[in-house]
Design a protein around this motif. Sequence first.
Motif, PDB file in Angstrom:
ATOM      1  N   UNK A   1       0.814  -1.202   0.017  1.00  0.00           N
ATOM      2  CA  UNK A   1       0.110   0.074   0.049  1.00  0.00           C
ATOM      3  C   UNK A   1       0.908   1.262   0.131  1.00  0.00           C
ATOM      4  N   UNK A   2       2.013   1.106   0.679  1.00  0.00           N
ATOM      5  CA  UNK A   2       2.803   2.447   0.613  1.00  0.00           C
ATOM      6  C   UNK A   2       3.702   2.622  -0.594  1.00  0.00           C
ATOM      7  N   UNK A   3       3.857   1.457  -1.340  1.00  0.00           N
ATOM      8  CA  UNK A   3       4.547   1.497  -2.616  1.00  0.00           C
ATOM      9  C   UNK A   3       3.724   2.100  -3.609  1.00  0.00           C
ATOM     10  N   UNK A   4       2.240   1.773  -3.678  1.00  0.00           N
ATOM     11  CA  UNK A   4       1.581   2.442  -4.763  1.00  0.00           C
ATOM     12  C   UNK A   4       1.204   4.054  -4.366  1.00  0.00           C
ATOM     13  N   UNK A   5       1.469   4.525  -3.411  1.00  0.00           N
ATOM     14  CA  UNK A   5       1.520   5.899  -3.209  1.00  0.00           C
ATOM     15  C   UNK A   5       2.824   6.698  -3.453  1.00  0.00           C
ATOM     16  N   UNK A   6       2.606   7.642  -4.215  1.00  0.00           N
ATOM     17  CA  UNK A   6       3.717   8.261  -4.593  1.00  0.00           C
ATOM     18  C   UNK A   6       4.350   9.330  -3.332  1.00  0.00           C
ATOM     19  N   UNK A   7       5.540   9.487  -3.365  1.00  0.00           N
ATOM     20  CA  UNK A   7       6.037  10.350  -2.138  1.00  0.00           C
ATOM     21  C   UNK A   7       6.483   9.668  -0.953  1.00  0.00           C
ATOM     22  N   UNK A   8       7.197  10.483   0.043  1.00  0.00           N
ATOM     23  CA  UNK A   8       7.389   9.717   1.254  1.00  0.00           C
ATOM     24  C   UNK A   8       6.445   9.853   2.277  1.00  0.00           C
ATOM     25  N   UNK A   9       5.949   8.689   2.811  1.00  0.00           N
ATOM     26  CA  UNK A   9       4.750   8.941   3.809  1.00  0.00           C
ATOM     27  C   UNK A   9       5.493   9.025   5.305  1.00  0.00           C
ATOM     28  N   UNK A  10       5.181   9.884   6.203  1.00  0.00           N
ATOM     29  CA  UNK A  10       5.664  10.053   7.482  1.00  0.00           C
ATOM     30  C   UNK A  10       4.647   9.080   8.477  1.00  0.00           C
ATOM     31  N   UNK A  11       4.567   7.795   8.302  1.00  0.00           N
ATOM     32  CA  UNK A  11       3.819   6.896   9.500  1.00  0.00           C
ATOM     33  C   UNK A  11       4.806   5.851   9.878  1.00  0.00           C
ATOM     34  N   UNK A  12       4.696   5.431  11.011  1.00  0.00           N
ATOM     35  CA  UNK A  12       5.487   4.347  11.683  1.00  0.00           C
ATOM     36  C   UNK A  12       5.180   2.952  10.794  1.00  0.00           C
ATOM     37  N   UNK A  13       6.167   2.088  11.194  1.00  0.00           N
ATOM     38  CA  UNK A  13       5.953   0.882  10.668  1.00  0.00           C
ATOM     39  C   UNK A  13       4.943   0.118  11.343  1.00  0.00           C
TER      40      UNK A  13
ATOM     41  N   UNK B   1      -3.096   4.299   3.966  1.00  0.00           N
ATOM     42  CA  UNK B   1      -1.666   5.009   4.381  1.00  0.00           C
ATOM     43  C   UNK B   1      -1.858   6.562   4.015  1.00  0.00           C
ATOM     44  N   UNK B   2      -2.549   6.841   3.006  1.00  0.00           N
ATOM     45  CA  UNK B   2      -2.596   8.056   2.485  1.00  0.00           C
ATOM     46  C   UNK B   2      -3.508   8.911   3.548  1.00  0.00           C
ATOM     47  N   UNK B   3      -4.371   8.375   4.183  1.00  0.00           N
ATOM     48  CA  UNK B   3      -5.371   9.243   5.247  1.00  0.00           C
ATOM     49  C   UNK B   3      -4.359   9.461   6.394  1.00  0.00           C
ATOM     50  N   UNK B   4      -3.673   8.482   6.735  1.00  0.00           N
ATOM     51  CA  UNK B   4      -2.725   8.642   8.212  1.00  0.00           C
ATOM     52  C   UNK B   4      -1.579   9.502   7.673  1.00  0.00           C
ATOM     53  N   UNK B   5      -0.778   9.417   6.541  1.00  0.00           N
ATOM     54  CA  UNK B   5       0.130  10.220   6.232  1.00  0.00           C
ATOM     55  C   UNK B   5      -0.444  11.817   6.202  1.00  0.00           C
ATOM     56  N   UNK B   6      -1.447  11.965   5.726  1.00  0.00           N
ATOM     57  CA  UNK B   6      -2.017  13.384   5.489  1.00  0.00           C
ATOM     58  C   UNK B   6      -2.290  14.290   6.837  1.00  0.00           C
ATOM     59  N   UNK B   7      -2.634  13.031   7.751  1.00  0.00           N
ATOM     60  CA  UNK B   7      -3.253  13.489   9.000  1.00  0.00           C
ATOM     61  C   UNK B   7      -2.049  13.861   9.932  1.00  0.00           C
ATOM     62  N   UNK B   8      -0.859  12.954   9.715  1.00  0.00           N
ATOM     63  CA  UNK B   8       0.383  13.287  10.497  1.00  0.00           C
ATOM     64  C   UNK B   8       1.030  14.694   9.791  1.00  0.00           C
ATOM     65  N   UNK B   9       0.893  14.937   8.634  1.00  0.00           N
ATOM     66  CA  UNK B   9       1.250  15.974   7.876  1.00  0.00           C
ATOM     67  C   UNK B   9       0.924  17.336   8.516  1.00  0.00           C
TER      68      UNK B   9
END
Length: 90
Positions: A20-32, A77-85
């Motif tokens: 799921x992280x691979x199909x989203x472009x850019x760097x995602x700032x969420x934990x493992x 992953x997108x929702x969590x990355x945008x939320x942490x951003x």
Amino acid sequence: MEIEGLFTALLFGAVIGGLGRLVIPGKQHISLLATILVGIAAALVGTAAATVLGVANTSGIDWIELALQVGLAGAGVTVLANRSKQKLPH
């Protein structure tokens, strides 16, 4: 839940979350851990959706089910990355 079921869920969660992280472009700032939890949730919901659609349990690899799971993981992953951003100080 038995111990091998827990290990299987963690392994599938890590794989589905990682895909799921691979199909989203850019760097995602969420934990493992967040990635694994998103992957586990996406795997469960994707399997349920595939069952409802009648595309689960086919012979060989269930490609449609896998695509649903990875797509849901990407959305999570997108929702969590945008939320942490939004919480990061500028």
